[in-house]
Design a protein around this motif. Structure first.
Motif, mmCIF file in Angstrom:
data_model
loop_
_atom_site.group_PDB
_atom_site.id
_atom_site.type_symbol
_atom_site.label_atom_id
_atom_site.label_comp_id
_atom_site.label_asym_id
_atom_site.label_seq_id
_atom_site.Cartn_x
_atom_site.Cartn_y
_atom_site.Cartn_z
ATOM 1 N N MET A 130 -9.624 4.046 -1.658
ATOM 2 C CA MET A 130 -9.602 5.490 -1.393
ATOM 3 C C MET A 130 -9.840 6.273 -2.695
ATOM 4 O O MET A 130 -9.573 5.793 -3.771
ATOM 5 C CB MET A 130 -8.262 5.880 -0.779
ATOM 6 N N LYS A 176 -4.153 -0.847 -4.552
ATOM 7 C CA LYS A 176 -3.112 -0.508 -3.583
ATOM 8 C C LYS A 176 -3.365 0.785 -2.828
ATOM 9 O O LYS A 176 -2.560 1.165 -1.973
ATOM 10 C CB LYS A 176 -1.751 -0.415 -4.293
ATOM 11 N N ASP A 177 -4.453 1.450 -3.125
ATOM 12 C CA ASP A 177 -4.781 2.683 -2.422
ATOM 13 C C ASP A 177 -6.052 2.427 -1.619
ATOM 14 O O ASP A 177 -7.169 2.518 -2.136
ATOM 15 C CB ASP A 177 -5.003 3.818 -3.429
ATOM 16 N N VAL A 178 -5.898 2.061 -0.355
ATOM 17 C CA VAL A 178 -7.040 1.639 0.454
ATOM 18 C C VAL A 178 -7.059 2.353 1.799
ATOM 19 O O VAL A 178 -6.054 2.889 2.265
ATOM 20 C CB VAL A 178 -7.024 0.108 0.704
ATOM 21 N N GLY A 179 -8.226 2.332 2.404
ATOM 22 C CA GLY A 179 -8.385 2.746 3.788
ATOM 23 C C GLY A 179 -8.903 1.564 4.580
ATOM 24 O O GLY A 179 -9.631 0.725 4.038
ATOM 25 N N TRP A 213 -12.336 -2.673 4.838
ATOM 26 C CA TRP A 213 -11.411 -2.130 3.849
ATOM 27 C C TRP A 213 -12.209 -1.475 2.716
ATOM 28 O O TRP A 213 -13.201 -2.044 2.254
ATOM 29 C CB TRP A 213 -10.527 -3.203 3.254
ATOM 30 N N LYS A 256 0.565 4.048 -1.446
ATOM 31 C CA LYS A 256 -0.172 5.316 -1.462
ATOM 32 C C LYS A 256 -1.036 5.519 -0.220
ATOM 33 O O LYS A 256 -1.637 6.573 -0.049
ATOM 34 C CB LYS A 256 -1.062 5.383 -2.709
ATOM 35 N N SER A 257 -1.097 4.495 0.612
ATOM 36 C CA SER A 257 -1.988 4.561 1.759
ATOM 37 C C SER A 257 -1.207 4.889 3.036
ATOM 38 O O SER A 257 -0.137 4.328 3.268
ATOM 39 C CB SER A 257 -2.719 3.229 1.947
ATOM 40 N N PHE A 287 0.837 -1.203 0.000
ATOM 41 C CA PHE A 287 0.000 0.000 0.000
ATOM 42 C C PHE A 287 0.876 1.260 0.000
ATOM 43 O O PHE A 287 0.866 2.027 0.974
ATOM 44 C CB PHE A 287 -0.917 0.006 1.227
#
Length: 314
Positions: free
Chosen positions: A314, A197-200, A311, A44-45, A42
């Motif tokens: 984003m 790959k961009d997650v919260g 999950w 970017k997270s 991740f």
């Protein structure tokens, strides 16, 4: 032949135990690997909240209770993840708010009664992928698994382990994908393959684990999204997350601020609302609690416990 087979099984378990022991003895190195795997997956997270880090053991903290029968919680939270289950489960504490309807999130003055356990109520630690793959996880292997972990076949602990495996082996309901993940790597890889790959990642956080009546602060309810993965930490002798993804995007998630009647206690709870329950088993306890029947306009909502993760991209 059976003795040889059992000896081979114990050899596998011994190697696994040694590897686990090395991991616990080198908690700092394990933490570096876990954090590195997270950052690579991740990029970017931002790092998740402290509560999520603790639940995933990203720091790789040394633990003597995260592996083996001592990791079992013999008073588990109410199971709410088996939506297709034919069992009519009865809540352990009937006065708790186990299920509610979507409009309740916008109803001013709406109160709920919750017992939000501490994340440490489930001490089981996710293993490395290498170790997790070396340990059988199936109903057909249950006698051997119980023997290794020193769990008596007719004990409460054995029943909880059996229930977890059976829930993991049960078929998914319509428009749902479900998987049980037993390592940090597999949990992260599953999330990346479905959400990118961009997650919260969110979890419920509370100041107390006592049973408490809360008011929903409706003006602060925040929609998180409808493309979600929900992962419930199961009750087992090591970390197992029961994860499901809803492909039709009729399941919506919210972050809900809660405050006690005297204003002294606050919580942030993740709420999940299923907007179409037509494919659910009619005997599911939710319909009895809400006095409803399955349907594509029948909404069932529930709060996630402090040992569950949600999950979203984003």
């Amino acid at each position: 032949m059976d003795q040889i087979r059992l000896l081979c099984l114990f050899s596998i378990f011994y190697v696994a135990s040694v590897v686990v022991g090395i991991g616990y003895a080198n908690g700092a190195d394990d933490g570096k690997f876990r954090m590195s795997y997270w950052n690579t997956a991740f990029p970017k997270s931002p790092l998740p909240s402290k509560a999520v880090q603790q639940l995933l053991n990203l720091a790789g903290e040394t633990s003597n209770t995260g592996f083996g029968k001592q990791a079992l919680n013999l008073a588990p939270e109410i199971p709410i993840n088996s939506y297709g289950s034919s069992k009519e489960e009865t809540p352990a504490e009937p006065d708790l708010t186990t299920f509610f309807q979507g409009q309740d999130l916008q109803q001013k003055g709406k109160t709920v009664t919750l017992r939000l356990l501490k994340p440490t109520s489930n001490k089981a630690t996710l293993l490395s992928r290498q170790v997790a793959k070396s340990i059988p996880f199936s109903s057909s292997k249950l006698p051997e698994i119980l023997t290794y972990f020193g769990v008596k076949p007719n004990s409460l602990a054995a029943g909880l382990m059996k229930q977890t495996i059976e829930e993991c082996e049960a078929p998914a309901i319509k428009r749902e994908g479900k998987y049980c993940l037993t390592s940090l790597e597999s949990l992260i890889d599953f999330t990346v393959s479905n959400l990118g790959k961009d997650v919260g990642v969110y979890t419920t956080e509370a100041e107390t684990d006592k049973k408490q009546e809360y008011s929903i602060e409706t003006t602060g309810v925040q929609s998180i999204g409808d493309k979600i993965i929900v992962c419930h930490k199961e009750n087992y002798v090591y970390g197992v997350f029961y994860c499901h993804i809803f492909y039709d995007r009729t399941t919506k998630a919210y972050m809900v601020p809660l405050v006690s009647a005297d204003g002294a206690t606050k919580a942030k709870a993740v709420a999940v609302c299923h907007m179409d329950t037509a494919s659910w088993n009619p005997k599911n306890v939710a319909f009895r609690v809400l006095n409803k029947k399955p349907g594509n306009t029948v909404h069932v909502c529930h709060f996630l416990g402090t040992t569950s993760l949600l999950w979203v991209p984003m």
